[in-house]
Design a protein around this motif. Structure first.
Motif, PDB file in Angstrom:
ATOM      1  N   VAL A  72       0.842  -1.200   0.000  1.00  0.00           N
ATOM      2  CA  VAL A  72       0.000   0.000   0.000  1.00  0.00           C
ATOM      3  C   VAL A  72       0.882   1.258   0.000  1.00  0.00           C
ATOM      4  O   VAL A  72       0.583   2.229  -0.692  1.00  0.00           O
ATOM      5  CB  VAL A  72      -0.980  -0.018   1.197  1.00  0.00           C
ATOM      6  CG1 VAL A  72      -1.693   1.318   1.356  1.00  0.00           C
ATOM      7  CG2 VAL A  72      -2.011  -1.135   1.006  1.00  0.00           C
ATOM      8  N   VAL A  75       1.981   1.718  -3.550  1.00  0.00           N
ATOM      9  CA  VAL A  75       0.906   2.219  -4.417  1.00  0.00           C
ATOM     10  C   VAL A  75       0.683   3.713  -4.172  1.00  0.00           C
ATOM     11  O   VAL A  75       0.543   4.494  -5.115  1.00  0.00           O
ATOM     12  CB  VAL A  75      -0.400   1.415  -4.179  1.00  0.00           C
ATOM     13  CG1 VAL A  75      -1.579   2.069  -4.886  1.00  0.00           C
ATOM     14  CG2 VAL A  75      -0.236  -0.024  -4.654  1.00  0.00           C
ATOM     15  N   ILE A  76       0.670   4.123  -2.889  1.00  0.00           N
ATOM     16  CA  ILE A  76       0.427   5.535  -2.576  1.00  0.00           C
ATOM     17  C   ILE A  76       1.579   6.391  -3.107  1.00  0.00           C
ATOM     18  O   ILE A  76       1.364   7.393  -3.789  1.00  0.00           O
ATOM     19  CB  ILE A  76       0.250   5.750  -1.057  1.00  0.00           C
ATOM     20  CG1 ILE A  76      -1.029   5.055  -0.565  1.00  0.00           C
ATOM     21  CG2 ILE A  76       0.181   7.240  -0.726  1.00  0.00           C
ATOM     22  CD1 ILE A  76      -1.211   5.088   0.950  1.00  0.00           C
ATOM     23  N   HIS A  78       3.956   5.662  -5.423  1.00  0.00           N
ATOM     24  CA  HIS A  78       4.087   5.610  -6.886  1.00  0.00           C
ATOM     25  C   HIS A  78       2.984   6.444  -7.545  1.00  0.00           C
ATOM     26  O   HIS A  78       3.233   7.141  -8.530  1.00  0.00           O
ATOM     27  CB  HIS A  78       4.034   4.148  -7.353  1.00  0.00           C
ATOM     28  CG  HIS A  78       4.401   3.949  -8.790  1.00  0.00           C
ATOM     29  ND1 HIS A  78       5.690   3.711  -9.213  1.00  0.00           N
ATOM     30  CD2 HIS A  78       3.646   3.911  -9.918  1.00  0.00           C
ATOM     31  CE1 HIS A  78       5.709   3.560 -10.522  1.00  0.00           C
ATOM     32  NE2 HIS A  78       4.479   3.662 -10.992  1.00  0.00           N
ATOM     33  N   GLY A  79       1.784   6.380  -6.983  1.00  0.00           N
ATOM     34  CA  GLY A  79       0.664   7.143  -7.532  1.00  0.00           C
ATOM     35  C   GLY A  79       0.868   8.647  -7.378  1.00  0.00           C
ATOM     36  O   GLY A  79       0.712   9.410  -8.340  1.00  0.00           O
ATOM     37  N   LEU A  80       1.235   9.088  -6.176  1.00  0.00           N
ATOM     38  CA  LEU A  80       1.409  10.529  -5.945  1.00  0.00           C
ATOM     39  C   LEU A  80       2.607  11.070  -6.727  1.00  0.00           C
ATOM     40  O   LEU A  80       2.521  12.118  -7.358  1.00  0.00           O
ATOM     41  CB  LEU A  80       1.597  10.810  -4.457  1.00  0.00           C
ATOM     42  CG  LEU A  80       0.350  10.779  -3.584  1.00  0.00           C
ATOM     43  CD1 LEU A  80       0.750  10.993  -2.129  1.00  0.00           C
ATOM     44  CD2 LEU A  80      -0.657  11.843  -4.007  1.00  0.00           C
ATOM     45  N   LEU A 115      -1.161   9.861   4.292  1.00  0.00           N
ATOM     46  CA  LEU A 115      -2.199   8.937   3.816  1.00  0.00           C
ATOM     47  C   LEU A 115      -1.910   7.497   4.232  1.00  0.00           C
ATOM     48  O   LEU A 115      -2.818   6.723   4.520  1.00  0.00           O
ATOM     49  CB  LEU A 115      -2.316   9.017   2.284  1.00  0.00           C
ATOM     50  CG  LEU A 115      -2.832  10.338   1.723  1.00  0.00           C
ATOM     51  CD1 LEU A 115      -2.786  10.316   0.200  1.00  0.00           C
ATOM     52  CD2 LEU A 115      -4.257  10.599   2.199  1.00  0.00           C
ATOM     53  N   ALA A 119      -3.750   4.118   7.109  1.00  0.00           N
ATOM     54  CA  ALA A 119      -4.005   2.844   6.434  1.00  0.00           C
ATOM     55  C   ALA A 119      -3.197   1.737   7.098  1.00  0.00           C
ATOM     56  O   ALA A 119      -3.702   0.634   7.333  1.00  0.00           O
ATOM     57  CB  ALA A 119      -3.646   2.955   4.951  1.00  0.00           C
TER      58      ALA A 119
END
Lengths: 133, 126
Positions: A72, A75-76, A78-80, A115, A119
């Protein structure tokens, strides 16, 4: 040119922008490795349902639970960081200065951690609740 | 300090397409993947996921189409990303061609397996 040359190049060219680049790649490679396994395990619901049950029970082990929390994070981040790159590349290329790049990398990590931490707490508490079951 | 952005002519070939693909697909995956992770990993959690959960989720068409889009775009983005990373370490023309073919085959096989499962799955009779 070899792997060693490339790594020496990375080590010498330090800087937050470069670290963002390396971590973006590592996070992306981590996610795609998991994604291959994940597509195949989920496909088992159609091809071999008993195998799906085995895969899920494996994912419920604490080691995989910790792996999931790291996934997670990947993902956070790499996405941002990806959105940051997209914004710079496609909308305002003038932002590609060393100064702005470094500042935006710091902000990317602040938002990532803000974020990710809640989580991680939720997912970590799920692991602890199910310890030994 | 002012910076001048340098304008360069980029040849509009496959590599330019791949470069743009990473950015356009990235925006879409950002939405699809984050919602997916939020629901499945954080809100529902692996302890509540089993074949009955999948059957409920794939009861209608919406989540099947959603999962197909996520599979297609995320996997294509990831395989091309892998290709771009490896191309930084593999320099021979022949080796790169072999790399492209291997990744293309893995991409096709995994996308087909995933797609067949998403649309072929029928919930077990309860």
């Amino acid at each position: 040119m070899s792997f060693k040359t490339a790594m020496e190049g990375y080590a010498k060219y330090e800087g937050l922008g470069n670290w963002a680049f390396i971590l973006h790649r590592l996070a992306g490679l981590g996610v795609i490795l998991f994604l291959i396994i994940h597509v195949l395990d989920t496909a088992a619901v159609y091809f071999k349902p008993s195998l799906y049950a085995d895969a899920v029970s494996l994912y419920r082990s604490p080691v995989f639970g910790i792996g999931e929390i790291i996934l997670v994070l990947c993902v956070i981040y790499h996405g941002l960081n990806g959105l940051r790159i997209i914004y710079f590349d496609m909308i305002n290329p003038n932002l590609w200065t060393i100064e702005i790049n470094r500042k935006s990398v710091i902000w990317t990590w602040i938002i990532t951690l803000v974020l990710w931490l809640p989580a991680a707490v939720v997912m970590g508490s799920h692991i602890i609740e199910h310890l030994g079951s | 300090m002012t910076t001048q952005t340098r304008k360069v002519e980029v040849p509009q070939g496959w590599e330019a397409f791949a470069w743009k693909w990473m950015r356009y697909s990235g925006v879409l995956i950002f939405i699809l993947a984050w919602i997916h992770v939020l629901i499945q990993d954080i809100l529902v959690g692996v302890y509540n996921i089993d074949i009955n959960y999948v059957a409920g989720r794939w009861h209608g068409g919406f989540w099947r189409v959603y999962d197909f889009l996520l599979l297609f775009f995320a996997f294509s983005h990831g395989m091309n990303g892998t290709r771009q990373v490896l191309a930084d370490y593999i320099h021979g023309a022949g080796a790169r061609r072999a790399l492209n073919w291997i990744l293309l085959i893995i991409w096709a096989v995994v996308v087909v397996i995933g797609t067949v499962a998403i649309f072929g799955f029928t919930p077990p009779a309860a």
